[in-house]
Motif scaffolding. Structure first.
Motif, PDB file in Angstrom:
ATOM      1  N   ALA A 330       0.840  -1.203   0.000  1.00 51.15           N
ATOM      2  CA  ALA A 330       0.000   0.000   0.000  1.00 51.15           C
ATOM      3  C   ALA A 330       0.871   1.247   0.000  1.00 51.15           C
ATOM      4  O   ALA A 330       0.571   2.227  -0.692  1.00 51.15           O
ATOM      5  N   GLU A 335      -0.853   4.537  -1.384  1.00 45.97           N
ATOM      6  CA  GLU A 335      -2.193   4.457  -0.809  1.00 45.97           C
ATOM      7  C   GLU A 335      -2.200   4.577   0.707  1.00 45.97           C
ATOM      8  O   GLU A 335      -3.252   4.465   1.330  1.00 45.97           O
ATOM      9  N   THR A 407      -1.314   4.611  -7.403  1.00 49.33           N
ATOM     10  CA  THR A 407      -2.557   5.374  -7.345  1.00 49.33           C
ATOM     11  C   THR A 407      -2.490   6.638  -8.180  1.00 49.33           C
ATOM     12  O   THR A 407      -3.398   6.953  -8.949  1.00 49.33           O
ATOM     13  N   ARG A 464      -9.422   2.367  -0.641  1.00 47.39           N
ATOM     14  CA  ARG A 464      -8.223   2.794   0.084  1.00 47.39           C
ATOM     15  C   ARG A 464      -8.553   3.165   1.525  1.00 47.39           C
ATOM     16  O   ARG A 464      -7.807   2.837   2.455  1.00 47.39           O
TER      17      ARG A 464
END
Length: 788
Positions: A330, A335, A407, A464
């Protein structure tokens, strides 16, 4: 790859401050100490268990592994072990043994489960229990069943196996229990390698935890709870029909039950001083072990956070994602803007192969019966890694090796400032509220490409935020932990390894440096599969499609292609169609009055449509009252024919022709009145439209001859048609634009959402259905009426 221990940062060990008291040590090589022993083990299909079996087969040729494996579906225990031995790490062993069958013959397989443990072999010497529910937030009954009851049943079966007919023990077994260092709970400071002092009655807690399932299930079926859940389902699915709403209500009930059981476990654990139900039930499991093991050899191994291997079977070996991997990925995707950790808190990570080596070393010891030995397999005492250090290593890795699928392409990696849990919670809560406001706005916006794009962006943001919320909730306590796991016993055991065993069995957690491990071993390993998937998606392009190429379709007449009309193959709606039919017979003044009347009722029509599509259609059909249907039919065949056909989307027309060329039966199902579908007769083999009732003079009564075919009734009609005509619905196609057609789309094997509303778009994305845009290029404006 290993480096001298004095080349990296080390923290003080208690053993350096005083002469430690330690448990039994090793006296010889492990292969000799464990030669001729049968080790019964659980959890062999798990992360630690798999490598434990590999290590035994690789380094302990005289030891017999006996594995307890549950049946999974149609695959029995032996079939599952065979599949396990087909994995990459076992390939050299299989080749050396002379084939997979020969390697499998070295493993004794016992089919069974926790807590339903079958009879264990009487010649067992060691039992290693490394199975268990390892998620931090399982339902409370599940956590107790696996971690407490399962442990109790396993030990009882072990004791039965070594007890003769006369009730006397035939041998003293060695029970090795794999627990977790975090059974210490919400304590601070040094945690000794000893039993945790608490007054919890594990039998009473187990009874209460198991009973919670029945209580919550009963609560979920109370009228007030079912009413609330049904209203939630109706708000989303009422257009699709009662059965769809009912199915979603039941889904929500089951999710509510699970959520309540998870919350019950978390709250009970924290009320008694543990971080979560996982650590709580593991702590109670330890108490079971010491009680039932009062006169046998017992060792309890407490690993910290287990991650990928340092050296064996190869650097970075890992199965699945553990605690840190989702957070690492992530962060690499941009994110995870912040994390609720204390920058100077220690993140106690230990490589998997060191844990496995420690377990096998413990198996080779001979603890005094009735005196449990405890071993912390952790790094924080002598090789500490703070959260700030971990962040620096991960940031350094992704700076040098960025992911492609991020992202915000081109955006820099998030910079964590570690503002504290309260600040992170405030930021997260603010983001969730802002998302909620945006979601309410988009859900009320007119259907368009722009609104669908905004909805997709909001869905990504929701994902997210949900990820961030979940891991904030799960790891908040661990991220601010101030525990110091004393590892004197483990260190002493490690130092007692025979010199010839050090290369294969070392488990000193000061034997590696974090820069090498995180940046050169762990991160490359956990991102490798993600990079492969990203590259594969890039080569393949879009995801798998339900918008099949029909040129090679061989279903022929056994397949149908069902099309909705309004918003799917034509950019029109039943109100607009009514005006086409009604206004040409009125004077200009009457036209203005009629349009004004329709516009005045429009808000009510829209609200009715949101509640029930059938009621909406009936309300519109009322306006047809008094219309001469014979005259309308003549107008449709003369002045309106080309006008209506001009509204058919070229892409839709092409797709219909492709289906006809493939030999499929083409079907149109629409809420439009049947007269207005006459220009489409050449395109479809079957047309189902609204049939208006007429009076004796041939004028519309404003009522239908039969109920409108909407929502689930379309699916029911299609199933009935298929049964009568030998249609294979799994090979058939359906095209629609509205959430009300979700049942119909779900009935066929190849559903396609066409310029969908937001609810259908989201359903299509969940189900991996194709989403297409069929745009109409009409030669005349929408407000233009057909004329001669």
């Amino acid at each position: 790859m290993s480096v001298p221990a004095d080349t990296f940062h080390r923290g003080p060990a208690l053993s350096e401050l005083r002469e430690p008291v330690h448990g039994p040590l090793l006296d010889g090589r492990l292969r000799d100490l464990l030669d001729g022993k049968k080790i019964v083990m659980t959890g062999v299909t798990g992360f630690i268990g798999e490598q434990l079996l590999w290590k035994m087969l690789t380094e302990l040729p005289g030891t017999t592994p006996s594995v307890l494996v549950r049946r999974k579906g149609s695959a029995g225990a032996e079939a599952r072990v065979r599949s396990l031995l087909k994995k990459k790490i076992f390939a050299p062993l299989a080749e050396e043994a002379g084939g997979l069958d020969a390697l499998l013959a070295r493993v004794e397989v016992i089919e069974g489960d926790l807590p339903n443990v079958p009879e264990l072999p009487a010649d067992l010497d060691v039992v290693v229990h490394c199975a268990g529910d390892v998620s931090f937030d399982p339902p409370i009954d599940q956590a107790f069943t696996t971690n407490v009851v399962g442990t109790q049943r396993l030990m009882e079966r072990m004791l039965e196996a070594v007890t003769g007919p006369d009730g006397e023990r035939t041998k003293v077994p060695h029970y090795v229990h794999i627990s977790t260092a975090y059974t210490a709970g919400r304590r601070r400071g040094a945690i000794p390698e000893a039993g945790h002092v608490h007054g919890i009655d594990y039998e009473a807690e187990t009874r209460a935890g198991l009973a919670m399932r029945e209580q919550v299930e009963a609560a979920s079926r109370m009228p007030e709870q079912l009413t609330a859940l049904r209203h939630q389902a109706e708000r989303q699915h009422r257009q699709a029909g009662y059965l769809t709403t009912a199915a979603d209500t039941e889904r929500r009930r089951q999710e509510w039950v699970t959520a309540e059981l998870v919350a019950a476990g978390t709250e009970r654990a924290r009320s008694l001083g543990w971080t979560d139900v996982y650590t709580f039930t593991k702590a109670l499991g330890e108490r079971v072990v010491t009680d039932l093991g009062a006169d046998i050899e017992v060792s309890i191994v407490r690993p910290a956070i287990v991650e990928s291997s340092w050296l064996h079977p190869y650097p970075g070996w890992i199965e699945g994602f553990k605690m840190a991997e989702p957070l690492i990925l992530a962060y690499g995707r941009g994110e995870l803007p912040e994390f609720p950790a204390s920058a100077d808190s220690v993140l106690d990570i230990v490589p998997c192969d060191l844990v496995v080596n420690a377990i096998l070393a413990v198996c080779a010891t001979d603890p005094t019966p009735g005196e449990p030995e405890y071993y912390h397999v952790s790094s924080g005492a002598r090789n500490p890694l703070t959260f700030h250090d971990m962040y620096g290593h991960i940031r350094s890795y992704f700076t040098a090796h960025p992911l492609e699928n991020v992202t915000k392409p081109g955006a820099p990696l998030p910079e964590w400032t570690f503002p504290g849990a309260v600040s992170v919670e405030r930021l997260l809560s603010t983001s969730e509220r802002a998302h909620g406001v945006a979601e309410r706005i988009v859900s009320r916006a007119p259907r368009s490409n722009r609104s669908r794009k905004l909805a997709r962006d909001l869905d990504k943001l929701r994902g997210r935020l949900d990820f961030w919320r979940r891991y904030h909730t799960l790891y908040n306590e661990y991220a601010q932990s101030e525990l110091h796991f004393v590892d004197d016993n483990t260190l002493a055991l490690s130092r007692s390894l025979d010199a010839a065993d050090v290369d294969a069995f070392a488990f000193d957690t000061a034997g590696y440096d974090w820069t090498t491990y995180i940046e050169e071993v762990h991160c490359p390993s956990v991102t490798a599969s993600v990079r492969r998937m990203d590259a594969l998606r890039k080569r393949r392009g879009s995801r798998p499609t339900t918008m099949r190429d029909l040129s090679a379709n061989t279903a022929g007449s056994s397949a149908v292609a069902v099309f909705d009309l309004d918003g799917t193959i034509m950019s029109t709606n039943v109100i607009e169609q009514y005006l086409w039919a009604r206004l040409p017979e009125l004077s200009p003044v009457e036209q203005l009055v009629e349009v004004g009347g329709v516009l005045g009722r429009l808000p009510g029509y829209l609200l009715t449509e949101q509640r029930d599509r059938g009621s909406f259609l009936r309300a519109v059909y009322r306006r047809y009252r008094g219309l001469d249907l014979a005259e309308l039919e003549q107008r449709v065949d003369t002045t309106m024919n080309d006008f209506i056909l001009s509204r058919v989307a070229p892409d839709a027309l092409q797709r219909i022709e492709e289906h006809r060329a493939a030999g499929h039966t083409t079907i149109l199902i629409t809420g439009a009145v049947s007269v207005l579908t006459r220009p489409l007769r050449e395109l479809f083999d079957v047309i189902l439209a609204a049939e208006l009732g007429t009076d004796a003079e041939g004028r519309a009564t404003g009522f239908l001859k039969t109920p409108p075919l909407v929502g689930e009734s379309r699916s029911a009609w299609l199933r009935h048609y298929a049964s009568l005509h030998g249609v294979d619905l799994t090979k058939s196609f359906a095209y629609a634009d509205s959430h009300s057609d979700l049942p119909m789309l779900s009935t066929v094997g190849n559903p396609v959402a066409v310029s969908p509303d937001i609810s259908l778009m989201r359903a299509a994305q969940r189900n991996q259905w194709s989403i297409v845009e069929w745009r109409t290029k009409s030669p005349s404006p929408r407000w233009h009426l057909p004329s001669s």
